[in-house]
Design an enzyme around this catalytic site. Structure first.
Site, PDB file in Angstrom:
ATOM      1  N   CYS A  21       0.814  -1.217   0.000  1.00 40.35           N
ATOM      2  CA  CYS A  21       0.000   0.000   0.000  1.00 40.35           C
ATOM      3  C   CYS A  21       0.850   1.270   0.000  1.00 40.35           C
ATOM      4  O   CYS A  21       0.527   2.245  -0.677  1.00 40.35           O
ATOM      5  CB  CYS A  21      -0.976   0.002   1.172  1.00 40.35           C
ATOM      6  SG  CYS A  21      -0.200  -0.143   2.803  1.00 40.35           S
ATOM      7  N   HIS A  59      -1.771   0.314   7.477  1.00 44.47           N
ATOM      8  CA  HIS A  59      -2.323   0.666   6.163  1.00 44.47           C
ATOM      9  C   HIS A  59      -2.053   2.139   5.867  1.00 44.47           C
ATOM     10  O   HIS A  59      -1.791   2.936   6.763  1.00 44.47           O
ATOM     11  CB  HIS A  59      -3.825   0.396   6.135  1.00 44.47           C
ATOM     12  CG  HIS A  59      -4.428   0.402   4.753  1.00 44.47           C
ATOM     13  ND1 HIS A  59      -3.800  -0.163   3.658  1.00 44.47           N
ATOM     14  CD2 HIS A  59      -5.596   0.921   4.276  1.00 44.47           C
ATOM     15  CE1 HIS A  59      -4.555  -0.012   2.587  1.00 44.47           C
ATOM     16  NE2 HIS A  59      -5.651   0.635   2.937  1.00 44.47           N
ATOM     17  N   ASP A  74      -7.968   4.419  -1.987  1.00 43.86           N
ATOM     18  CA  ASP A  74      -7.442   3.291  -1.216  1.00 43.86           C
ATOM     19  C   ASP A  74      -6.825   2.277  -2.178  1.00 43.86           C
ATOM     20  O   ASP A  74      -7.498   1.821  -3.106  1.00 43.86           O
ATOM     21  CB  ASP A  74      -8.578   2.630  -0.431  1.00 43.86           C
ATOM     22  CG  ASP A  74      -8.078   1.623   0.601  1.00 43.86           C
ATOM     23  OD1 ASP A  74      -7.039   0.977   0.360  1.00 43.86           O
ATOM     24  OD2 ASP A  74      -8.742   1.480   1.646  1.00 43.86           O
TER      25      ASP A  74
END
Length: 379
Positions: free
Chosen positions: A160, A292, A313
């Site tokens: 991520c 995250h 995202d």
């Protein structure tokens, strides 16, 4: 010794000897019992210490696996392994496997992302949508154009931070203000290339403490990265940025209203006009919390004065993002991006915000400062 009365001296001596033997036996038994107890306690202590060391080793290995530091390979190895699994399950044909493997090898050799996970045009679609939407939004501020990138077979579960850097970079590459400092980075780099770029920043002297956490090596691993690595990479490219640390909740129920207020100020400070939809020239913001990270691409102010972030995202697929390009009139697809104050309840958040370019002298000064880097904390 006892109350027995003996009739002669011989019997008395024999009886006394029996008492003395019995006493010596009892004392010896007590000694043996004490030695046995001590031995058992020593063995129990050693067993507990051994079990604790075993638990610590297992926990350390678990953390290494979790953060991609277990020498199990990196993007390439995971990509191939996951494709082989897809073929075994009948979800991918062998010819597609070989084609995608060839494409992946070409991408790794060139250092350029293959664009398979990219979705473009979402910011422009949002701008059009908000122009006609008038239900409960008083004003909305949007970043300059940003491409969305999501995780692939090669980085699912750990990529991520790299994907959010690609999103941020995609916006900077569309802004001529950053042309000079990005003249050697004109296309979006692949994840292994980004790992090498961070290693280059470390070799320049940025964030030696953070580099030591990774043993100065990212390439070929599945190591997670965070705000400090993004800051070091951007600064090494002469991009001026800052880390802001929202180190504790500032609202009820563990919420972070100060975070929302800071982001509102970031977008609105130079855009105080009366337009309902403000398409700013501001780059997006890197948003990190434990486990995250996401990319802030805008913020809504509702008619009731509440605030709502708009987030890209990396966990959202291209199929989900494509729906935003075909935005229906009820705005239901927008829920994918919207996060209200009550939705962000992690203990801590960090953001990396871009704010211009650095001279060579400023870059060198920040490199020196990063060796004792502390982020700005919002009280």
């Amino acid at each position: 010794m006892c109350s027995l009365t003996c009739t002669n001296i011989q019997i008395l001596e024999e009886h006394v000897d029996l008492h003395l033997e019995e006493q010596n036996f009892s004392e010896g038994g007590n000694m043996r019992d004490l030695e046995l107890a001590q031995q058992l306690q020593t063995e129990e202590d050693e067993r507990q210490r051994s079990e604790e060391e075993k638990r610590e080793r297992e926990e350390f290995k678990k953390l290494q696996r979790q953060y991609g530091l277990d020498n199990s390979g990196g993007f390439k190895q995971q990509f191939l392994k996951n494709m082989e699994r897809e073929v075994d399950r009948g979800r991918m044909q062998p010819f597609e496997y070989h084609k995608r493997k060839a494409d992946m090898m070409e991408s790794l050799a060139s250092g350029i992302d293959d664009g398979r996970t990219k979705t473009s045009g979402v910011i422009e679609a949002l701008c059009k949508y908000y122009q006609s939407e008038n239900k409960d939004v008083r004003r909305v501020w949007l970043s300059a154009g940003v491409d969305h990138f999501h995780s692939s077979l090669g980085d699912r579960g750990w990529g991520c931070g790299y994907r959010n850097f690609q999103m941020l970079l995609s916006s900077l590459l569309q802004n001529s203000f950053y042309n000079d400092c990005l003249r050697d980075t004109t296309l979006i780099p692949s994840i292994p290339k980004i790992q090498s770029m961070i290693e280059d920043a470390w070799r320049e002297g940025f964030d030696p403490h953070g580099a030591s956490h990774f043993n100065n090596r990212l390439h070929g691993s599945k190591a997670w990265i965070g705000a400090c690595e993004i800051y070091s990479l951007l600064t090494s490219l002469r991009i001026k940025c800052q880390i802001i640390d929202f180190h504790k909740p500032t609202g009820p129920m563990g919420t972070h209203p100060r975070l929302f207020e800071w982001i509102l100020h970031y977008y609105s400070a130079d855009n105080e006009g009366g337009a309902k939809v403000v398409c700013t020239s501001k780059p997006p913001i890197y948003l990190q919390h434990q486990g995250h990270s996401r990319t802030v691409v805008g913020i809504e102010e509702k008619k009731n004065k509440s605030l709502c972030l708009l987030l890209f995202d990396p966990g959202c697929s291209s199929q989900q993002m494509q729906k935003l390009l075909k935005q229906n009139s009820d705005g239901s697809g927008l829920r994918l991006l919207q996060k209200f104050v009550g939705n962000l309840k992690e203990k801590q958040y960090q953001i990396v915000a871009v704010d211009g370019v650095l001279s060579l002298e400023e870059k060198a000064a920040r490199c020196r400062a990063s060796q004792v880097l502390t982020s700005e904390k919002i009280p």
